[in-house]
Scaffold this active site. Structure first.
Site, PDB file in Angstrom:
ATOM      1  CD  GLU A 186     -12.499 -17.867  44.859  1.00 43.79           C
ATOM      2  OE1 GLU A 186     -13.566 -18.511  45.005  1.00 43.79           O
ATOM      3  OE2 GLU A 186     -11.690 -17.673  45.780  1.00 43.79           O
ATOM      4  NE  ARG A 214     -22.627 -14.759  53.024  1.00 40.99           N
ATOM      5  CZ  ARG A 214     -22.292 -14.602  51.757  1.00 40.99           C
ATOM      6  NH1 ARG A 214     -23.090 -13.945  50.932  1.00 40.99           N
ATOM      7  NH2 ARG A 214     -21.154 -15.082  51.301  1.00 40.99           N
ATOM      8  N   GLY A 260     -31.338 -17.845  46.234  1.00 39.62           N
ATOM      9  CA  GLY A 260     -31.491 -17.510  44.817  1.00 39.62           C
ATOM     10  C   GLY A 260     -32.484 -16.408  44.511  1.00 39.62           C
ATOM     11  CD  GLU A 261     -37.330 -16.291  46.264  1.00 39.71           C
ATOM     12  OE1 GLU A 261     -38.258 -16.736  45.567  1.00 39.71           O
ATOM     13  OE2 GLU A 261     -37.477 -15.955  47.462  1.00 39.71           O
ATOM     14  CD  GLU A 307     -24.236  -9.551  44.339  1.00 36.09           C
ATOM     15  OE1 GLU A 307     -24.864  -9.606  45.420  1.00 36.09           O
ATOM     16  OE2 GLU A 307     -23.767 -10.555  43.777  1.00 36.09           O
TER      17      GLU A 307
END
Length: 419
Positions: free
Chosen positions: A62, A268, A309-310, A337
């Site tokens: 969220e 994941r 984060g990549e 995305e």
């Protein structure tokens, strides 16, 4: 009446029962000891001068979906500030890293009327924007008592929740009466909110379709591309257990037709990297781990991007992306995305976590869905050997994602009326 009873019971039970539970969370690292004052409504930061817009989301998903709206608010009101509240340590860490200037994070207080009243009195925002479906009675009533406009953004009521709320509609009506406006993720959500007691509800679209671009470290991206060279490659993103072994088998078969093929796997859960590599090597394939700083060599079959984060890098360099969590009955992962960066996107049969988005994408021919690994292999073979087909599918995905992103303007227009 329900809220009054709830607030009375919580006030009585907090020192007797709830306080022990909170202490246990503190000891287990589920609460930030350094900032626990925020959880009892005693913030250390002063309220910034001028307009203050408050956004609340339960956790990471969220809070990340808020980012485009946060930026839009700050761009629209150059003198305003934005406060974001969440309830988890992980989401707080993400927000502290990603919030822009003039925006700051606070932990949402424990839902005790003493704490929530303190919190609202201190910050007294001009408007509160509540994300999705976390309805805390003490906090909602504290906001209402101060006559602060409260808007539900991206409201979501699942079929299961809808049936449960209907059995206690006297509660839902009282809670939803605290909201000035409810914006559902879908037309179905807007309808359910209206049935459950919302004074005003409508659907302008799903804000998750308007996400900001994922961050990209250009130096790291260029280094990866240099290692890949002229090899053909594709990406399996957000994969889960049992999917990687299926993908590795597909790679082994495709390699017969495309000898220089490279498969990228971004699991994941990155901590599974070593386990995935072991599975791959049992198939006599060469795997390389990013977390171990292993390079992509000419002999690398599968490169395991087991870092955090990549993802922006992998979506940027790949042109064919398969979304994990969809070959197994998990329900799929975010396929929007990669669509935003003009990737041709493939999903498996299990995408029930994204039913509304899938329906909209299918109508625009912006998503390719396969029923099993055999169909996935055949489709990959077509895309790898047909550049025109690949470009056409990527363009359809990109155009759809861009059109869906317009939801942000619609939501902002509604929010303006309350600031």
């Amino acid at each position: 009446m329900f809220i009054k009873i709830y607030n009375t019971l919580i006030t009585i039970l907090y020192p007797l029962v709830i306080k022990r539970y909170i202490k246990k969370r503190l000891n287990n690292g589920k609460e930030d000891k350094q900032r626990f004052n925020e959880r009892v409504g005693r913030p250390k930061l002063p309220r910034p001068e001028g307009k203050l817009v408050w956004l609340h989301g339960a956790s990471v998903g969220e809070s990340v979906s808020m980012l485009p709206l946060i930026q839009k608010i700050l761009d629209t009101y150059p003198d305003a500030h934005v406060m974001v509240t969440t309830g988890t340590v992980t989401s707080a860490d993400v927000m502290n890293k990603r919030l822009p200037e003039r925006a700051f994070h606070q932990f949402i207080p424990i839902d005790n009327p003493i704490f929530t009243t303190r919190f609202v009195k201190h910050w007294h925002p001009d408007v509160a924007l509540w994300f999705e479906s976390e309805f805390w009675p003490a906090m909602l009533s504290s906001i209402k008592r101060k006559n602060i406009p409260l808007i539900l953004i991206n409201g979501r009521i699942s079929n299961k929740s809808f049936k449960r709320w209907q059995q206690f509609d006297f509660i839902s009506k009282e809670l939803l009466a605290c909201f000035s406006l409810c914006l559902g993720q879908s037309e179905e959500d807007a309808y359910r909110l209206q049935v459950l007691g919302a004074k005003s509800s409508m659907c302008l679209g799903n804000l998750k379709y308007a996400g900001l671009p994922l961050p990209i470290d250009e130096e790291k991206r260029d280094a990866i591309l240099k290692q890949i060279g002229k090899r053909q490659f594709w990406l399996a993103s957000s994969t889960h257990s049992d999917e990687e072994i299926r993908i590795a088998k597909i790679h082994k078969r495709l390699k017969e037709k495309f000898p220089d093929l490279l498969t990228l796997i971004a699991p994941r859960h990155p901590q599974r990297g070593k386990e995935i590599k072991e599975q791959i090597e049992k198939l006599e394939l060469k795997g390389s781990l990013r977390s171990a700083n292993e390079k992509i060599s000419p002999s690398t079959d599968i490169y395991i991007a087991d870092t955090i984060g990549e993802m922006g890098i992998w979506y940027d360099i790949a042109k064919i992306v398969f979304i994990g969590g969809s070959l197994i009955p998990h329900g799929g992962q975010n396929f929007i995305e990669p669509s935003r960066v003009r990737d041709a996107v493939i999903v498996g049969p299990h995408m029930h976590n994204f039913t509304d988005a899938m329906n909209r994408a299918k109508k625009a021919d912006a998503i390719m869905q396969v029923t099993d690994t055999q169909e996935l292999e055949e489709l990959l073979s077509q895309l790898l050997s047909n550049k025109e087909l690949l470009e056409a599918k990527a363009s359809l995905a990109y155009n759809w994602a861009n059109s869906e992103a317009k939801v942000l303007d619609g939501i902002m227009d509604k929010v303006k009326g309350y600031i």
